[in-house]
Design a protein around this motif. Sequence first.
Motif, PDB file in Angstrom:
ATOM      1  N   GLU A  74       0.830  -1.188   0.060  1.00  0.00           N
ATOM      2  CA  GLU A  74      -0.022   0.214   0.080  1.00  0.00           C
ATOM      3  C   GLU A  74       0.979   1.304   0.147  1.00  0.00           C
ATOM      4  N   PHE A  75       0.457   2.178  -0.857  1.00  0.00           N
ATOM      5  CA  PHE A  75       1.324   3.520  -1.110  1.00  0.00           C
ATOM      6  C   PHE A  75       0.561   4.449  -0.440  1.00  0.00           C
ATOM      7  N   ILE A  76       1.327   5.668  -0.190  1.00  0.00           N
ATOM      8  CA  ILE A  76       0.705   6.858   0.436  1.00  0.00           C
ATOM      9  C   ILE A  76      -0.134   7.469  -0.747  1.00  0.00           C
ATOM     10  N   ASP A  77       0.181   7.535  -1.940  1.00  0.00           N
ATOM     11  CA  ASP A  77      -0.687   7.974  -3.047  1.00  0.00           C
ATOM     12  C   ASP A  77      -0.976   7.225  -4.061  1.00  0.00           C
ATOM     13  N   GLU A  78      -2.051   7.304  -4.688  1.00  0.00           N
ATOM     14  CA  GLU A  78      -2.491   6.582  -5.867  1.00  0.00           C
ATOM     15  C   GLU A  78      -1.490   6.474  -7.097  1.00  0.00           C
ATOM     16  N   ALA A  79      -0.864   7.743  -7.263  1.00  0.00           N
ATOM     17  CA  ALA A  79       0.198   7.805  -8.468  1.00  0.00           C
ATOM     18  C   ALA A  79       1.366   6.440  -8.276  1.00  0.00           C
ATOM     19  N   SER A  80       1.622   6.607  -7.077  1.00  0.00           N
ATOM     20  CA  SER A  80       2.827   5.444  -6.755  1.00  0.00           C
ATOM     21  C   SER A  80       2.307   4.110  -7.464  1.00  0.00           C
ATOM     22  N   ALA A  81       1.145   3.599  -7.050  1.00  0.00           N
ATOM     23  CA  ALA A  81       0.564   2.234  -7.255  1.00  0.00           C
ATOM     24  C   ALA A  81       0.441   2.353  -8.860  1.00  0.00           C
ATOM     25  N   LYS A  82       0.080   3.481  -9.385  1.00  0.00           N
ATOM     26  CA  LYS A  82      -0.250   3.567 -10.827  1.00  0.00           C
ATOM     27  C   LYS A  82       1.403   3.234 -11.499  1.00  0.00           C
ATOM     28  N   ARG A  83       2.266   3.834 -10.992  1.00  0.00           N
ATOM     29  CA  ARG A  83       3.606   3.591 -11.635  1.00  0.00           C
ATOM     30  C   ARG A  83       3.942   2.001 -11.665  1.00  0.00           C
ATOM     31  N   VAL A  84       3.685   1.405 -10.575  1.00  0.00           N
ATOM     32  CA  VAL A  84       3.733  -0.032 -10.498  1.00  0.00           C
ATOM     33  C   VAL A  84       3.124  -0.808 -11.632  1.00  0.00           C
ATOM     34  N   LEU A  85       1.754  -0.419 -11.660  1.00  0.00           N
ATOM     35  CA  LEU A  85       0.824  -1.405 -12.591  1.00  0.00           C
ATOM     36  C   LEU A  85       1.306  -0.703 -14.230  1.00  0.00           C
ATOM     37  N   ASP A  86       1.876   0.389 -14.346  1.00  0.00           N
ATOM     38  CA  ASP A  86       2.052   0.782 -15.538  1.00  0.00           C
ATOM     39  C   ASP A  86       3.282   0.059 -16.170  1.00  0.00           C
ATOM     40  N   ASN A  87       4.148  -0.586 -14.990  1.00  0.00           N
ATOM     41  CA  ASN A  87       5.561  -1.049 -15.200  1.00  0.00           C
ATOM     42  C   ASN A  87       5.176  -2.669 -15.210  1.00  0.00           C
ATOM     43  N   PHE A  88       4.107  -3.235 -15.581  1.00  0.00           N
ATOM     44  CA  PHE A  88       3.517  -4.488 -15.621  1.00  0.00           C
ATOM     45  C   PHE A  88       4.573  -5.447 -15.990  1.00  0.00           C
ATOM     46  N   ASP A  89       5.028  -5.378 -17.406  1.00  0.00           N
ATOM     47  CA  ASP A  89       6.004  -6.064 -17.939  1.00  0.00           C
ATOM     48  C   ASP A  89       7.185  -6.261 -17.390  1.00  0.00           C
ATOM     49  N   TYR A  90       7.501  -5.323 -16.521  1.00  0.00           N
ATOM     50  CA  TYR A  90       9.025  -5.311 -16.127  1.00  0.00           C
ATOM     51  C   TYR A  90       9.266  -5.274 -14.663  1.00  0.00           C
ATOM     52  N   ASN A  91       8.151  -5.654 -13.960  1.00  0.00           N
ATOM     53  CA  ASN A  91       8.055  -5.915 -12.650  1.00  0.00           C
ATOM     54  C   ASN A  91       8.956  -7.135 -12.137  1.00  0.00           C
ATOM     55  N   ILE A  92      10.396  -6.902 -11.886  1.00  0.00           N
ATOM     56  CA  ILE A  92      11.264  -8.032 -11.613  1.00  0.00           C
ATOM     57  C   ILE A  92      11.628  -7.617 -10.247  1.00  0.00           C
ATOM     58  N   PHE A  93      11.275  -8.906  -9.312  1.00  0.00           N
ATOM     59  CA  PHE A  93      11.723  -8.927  -7.864  1.00  0.00           C
ATOM     60  C   PHE A  93      12.685  -9.968  -7.578  1.00  0.00           C
ATOM     61  N   GLN A  94      13.922  -9.744  -7.172  1.00  0.00           N
ATOM     62  CA  GLN A  94      14.751 -10.786  -6.965  1.00  0.00           C
ATOM     63  C   GLN A  94      14.960 -11.687  -7.975  1.00  0.00           C
ATOM     64  N   GLY A  95      15.155 -11.274  -9.113  1.00  0.00           N
ATOM     65  CA  GLY A  95      15.200 -11.718 -10.500  1.00  0.00           C
ATOM     66  C   GLY A  95      14.063 -12.689 -10.976  1.00  0.00           C
ATOM     67  N   ARG A  96      12.956 -12.317 -10.663  1.00  0.00           N
ATOM     68  CA  ARG A  96      11.777 -13.084 -10.988  1.00  0.00           C
ATOM     69  C   ARG A  96      10.700 -11.854 -11.252  1.00  0.00           C
ATOM     70  N   TRP A  97       9.863 -12.215 -12.449  1.00  0.00           N
ATOM     71  CA  TRP A  97       8.959 -11.493 -12.780  1.00  0.00           C
ATOM     72  C   TRP A  97       7.639 -11.804 -11.849  1.00  0.00           C
ATOM     73  N   ILE A  98       7.165 -10.598 -11.355  1.00  0.00           N
ATOM     74  CA  ILE A  98       5.940 -10.871 -10.288  1.00  0.00           C
ATOM     75  C   ILE A  98       4.612  -9.994 -11.004  1.00  0.00           C
ATOM     76  N   ASN A  99       3.505 -10.504 -10.550  1.00  0.00           N
ATOM     77  CA  ASN A  99       2.472 -10.160 -11.256  1.00  0.00           C
ATOM     78  C   ASN A  99       1.877  -9.214 -10.214  1.00  0.00           C
TER      79      ASN A  99
END
Length: 125
Positions: A74-99
């Motif tokens: 959970e983020f302080i503002d909606e814009a931060s969450a939207k940045r994560v969603l806009d980065n959908f194809d490139y959300n890599i955490f510890q070397g692995r893609w996360i949905n």
Amino acid sequence: RPCAWGAARKFTAEAPTNDDRNEKPYPKAVFIAGLPKHTTEQDLSEHFTAFGQVSAVRLKFDADGTFRGIGEVEFIDEASAKRVLDNFDYNIFQGRWINCMVAKRKGILGRNPKWWSGTGRETAV
């Protein structure tokens, strides 16, 4: 006399079994699936601060304490969450893609996801 196959019936859709009808998007939070089994709240918080200020991190555990590989940030503002969603194809955490998807809340006041936390702690940054 009715047809051989019987009388005409009106189609009615089946009601969802898990009753998701009252769930509404919660734009400040992101639901995450596909997390590695060794993920910690601290690791996730540190990773997602690149998108904005994190207010809480929650992980889902089974009754026996086994991590299920899903969580919520959970983020302080909606814009931060939207940045994560806009980065959908490139959300890599510890070397692995996360949905990463929009989190949802149920009912008027919203479903409280605090029960997800295995430790009962929220990470405030």
